[in-house]
Write a protein that holds these residues in place. Sequence first.
Motif, PDB file in Angstrom:
ATOM      1  N   SER A   1       0.647  -1.284   0.187  1.00  0.00           N
ATOM      2  CA  SER A   1       0.245   0.137   0.022  1.00  0.00           C
ATOM      3  C   SER A   1       0.885   1.198   0.109  1.00  0.00           C
ATOM      4  CB  SER A   1      -0.803   0.539   1.301  1.00  0.00           C
ATOM      5  OG  SER A   1      -1.851  -1.036   1.271  1.00  0.00           O
TER       6      SER A   1
ATOM      7  N   SER B   1      -5.726  11.090  -6.723  1.00  0.00           N
ATOM      8  CA  SER B   1      -6.301  10.436  -7.652  1.00  0.00           C
ATOM      9  C   SER B   1      -6.497  11.080  -8.538  1.00  0.00           C
ATOM     10  CB  SER B   1      -7.746  11.015  -6.616  1.00  0.00           C
ATOM     11  OG  SER B   1      -8.045  12.657  -7.582  1.00  0.00           O
TER      12      SER B   1
ATOM     13  N   MET C   1       0.522   7.501 -10.604  1.00  0.00           N
ATOM     14  CA  MET C   1       1.640   6.489  -9.168  1.00  0.00           C
ATOM     15  C   MET C   1       2.701   5.337  -9.852  1.00  0.00           C
ATOM     16  SD  MET C   1       0.522   8.448  -6.793  1.00  0.00           S
ATOM     17  CE  MET C   1       0.791   7.504  -5.519  1.00  0.00           C
TER      18      MET C   1
ATOM     19  N   ASP D   1      -6.537   5.962 -14.718  1.00  0.00           N
ATOM     20  CA  ASP D   1      -6.934   4.851 -14.099  1.00  0.00           C
ATOM     21  C   ASP D   1      -6.115   3.912 -15.781  1.00  0.00           C
ATOM     22  OD1 ASP D   1      -9.105   5.252 -12.060  1.00  0.00           O
ATOM     23  OD2 ASP D   1      -7.002   5.840 -11.727  1.00  0.00           O
TER      24      ASP D   1
ATOM     25  N   ARG E   1      -6.099   1.751  -7.165  1.00  0.00           N
ATOM     26  CA  ARG E   1      -5.805   2.933  -6.746  1.00  0.00           C
ATOM     27  C   ARG E   1      -6.841   2.599  -5.555  1.00  0.00           C
ATOM     28  NH1 ARG E   1      -4.101   7.749  -9.035  1.00  0.00           N
ATOM     29  NH2 ARG E   1      -4.363   7.592 -11.074  1.00  0.00           N
TER      30      ARG E   1
ATOM     31  N   ASN F   1      -9.291   5.556  -4.322  1.00  0.00           N
ATOM     32  CA  ASN F   1      -9.386   7.672  -4.444  1.00  0.00           C
ATOM     33  C   ASN F   1      -9.780   7.412  -2.675  1.00  0.00           C
ATOM     34  OD1 ASN F   1      -8.308   8.016  -6.777  1.00  0.00           O
ATOM     35  ND2 ASN F   1     -10.262   8.090  -7.602  1.00  0.00           N
TER      36      ASN F   1
ATOM     37  N   ASN G   1      -7.215   7.462  -0.470  1.00  0.00           N
ATOM     38  CA  ASN G   1      -5.576   8.055  -1.449  1.00  0.00           C
ATOM     39  C   ASN G   1      -4.770   7.153  -0.953  1.00  0.00           C
ATOM     40  OD1 ASN G   1      -5.505  10.770  -2.252  1.00  0.00           O
ATOM     41  ND2 ASN G   1      -4.253  11.902  -0.778  1.00  0.00           N
ATOM     42  N   THR G   2      -4.906   6.204  -1.699  1.00  0.00           N
ATOM     43  CA  THR G   2      -4.252   4.799  -1.664  1.00  0.00           C
ATOM     44  C   THR G   2      -3.685   4.203  -2.504  1.00  0.00           C
ATOM     45  OG1 THR G   2      -4.062   4.701   0.785  1.00  0.00           O
ATOM     46  CG2 THR G   2      -3.528   2.553  -0.348  1.00  0.00           C
ATOM     47  N   VAL G   3      -2.924   3.960  -3.150  1.00  0.00           N
ATOM     48  CA  VAL G   3      -1.903   2.956  -4.022  1.00  0.00           C
ATOM     49  C   VAL G   3      -2.019   1.513  -3.994  1.00  0.00           C
ATOM     50  CG1 VAL G   3      -1.462   2.776  -6.194  1.00  0.00           C
ATOM     51  CG2 VAL G   3      -2.564   5.139  -6.090  1.00  0.00           C
ATOM     52  N   TYR G   4      -2.043   0.399  -4.260  1.00  0.00           N
ATOM     53  CA  TYR G   4      -1.838  -0.644  -3.708  1.00  0.00           C
ATOM     54  C   TYR G   4      -1.386  -1.103  -4.970  1.00  0.00           C
ATOM     55  CZ  TYR G   4      -5.721  -0.024  -0.721  1.00  0.00           C
ATOM     56  OH  TYR G   4      -6.365   0.955   0.534  1.00  0.00           O
TER      57      TYR G   4
ATOM     58  N   CYS H   1       7.284   3.462  -3.949  1.00  0.00           N
ATOM     59  CA  CYS H   1       6.065   4.762  -4.780  1.00  0.00           C
ATOM     60  C   CYS H   1       5.915   6.377  -4.991  1.00  0.00           C
ATOM     61  CB  CYS H   1       4.729   4.032  -3.812  1.00  0.00           C
ATOM     62  SG  CYS H   1       4.276   5.408  -2.880  1.00  0.00           S
TER      63      CYS H   1
END
Length: 123
Positions: free
Chosen positions: A21, A30, A34, A55, A71, A73, A76-79, A95
């Motif tokens: 994460s 968003s 990333m 995306d 992600r 939104n 506010n996280t990207v995986y 990241c």
Amino acid sequence: QVRLEESGGGLVQPGGSLTLSCTASGRTVSNDAMGWFRQAPGQDSVFVAAIIRGDYTAYANTVQARFTVSRDNAKNTVYLQMHDLKTEDTDVYYCAADIHGGATSIAAQYEYWGHGTQVTVSS
């Protein structure tokens, strides 16, 4: 101040899975591109995966079909979901955020970076 914080690294056996994460603070990401990179001590960053504005996703050939970037939104996280891990996937994973939204595999295009999380694949 923009901050990216990675989590989810650890020790896993070959064939196992991990989900990394990357949570951003100080900026809504968003619409940012990333990226996920890996880096060994003393070596250059190596592109792993990216999710860009709209995306769309991009992957290194070595992880295509094994890794998935996404992600959330609202958080506010990207995986980075990593499956069928191999010993050669061992590295520190970082990241990064590109506020212009279009960066993919070129590390120099990203303005903000996290501190990394260690992924070790070993039996």
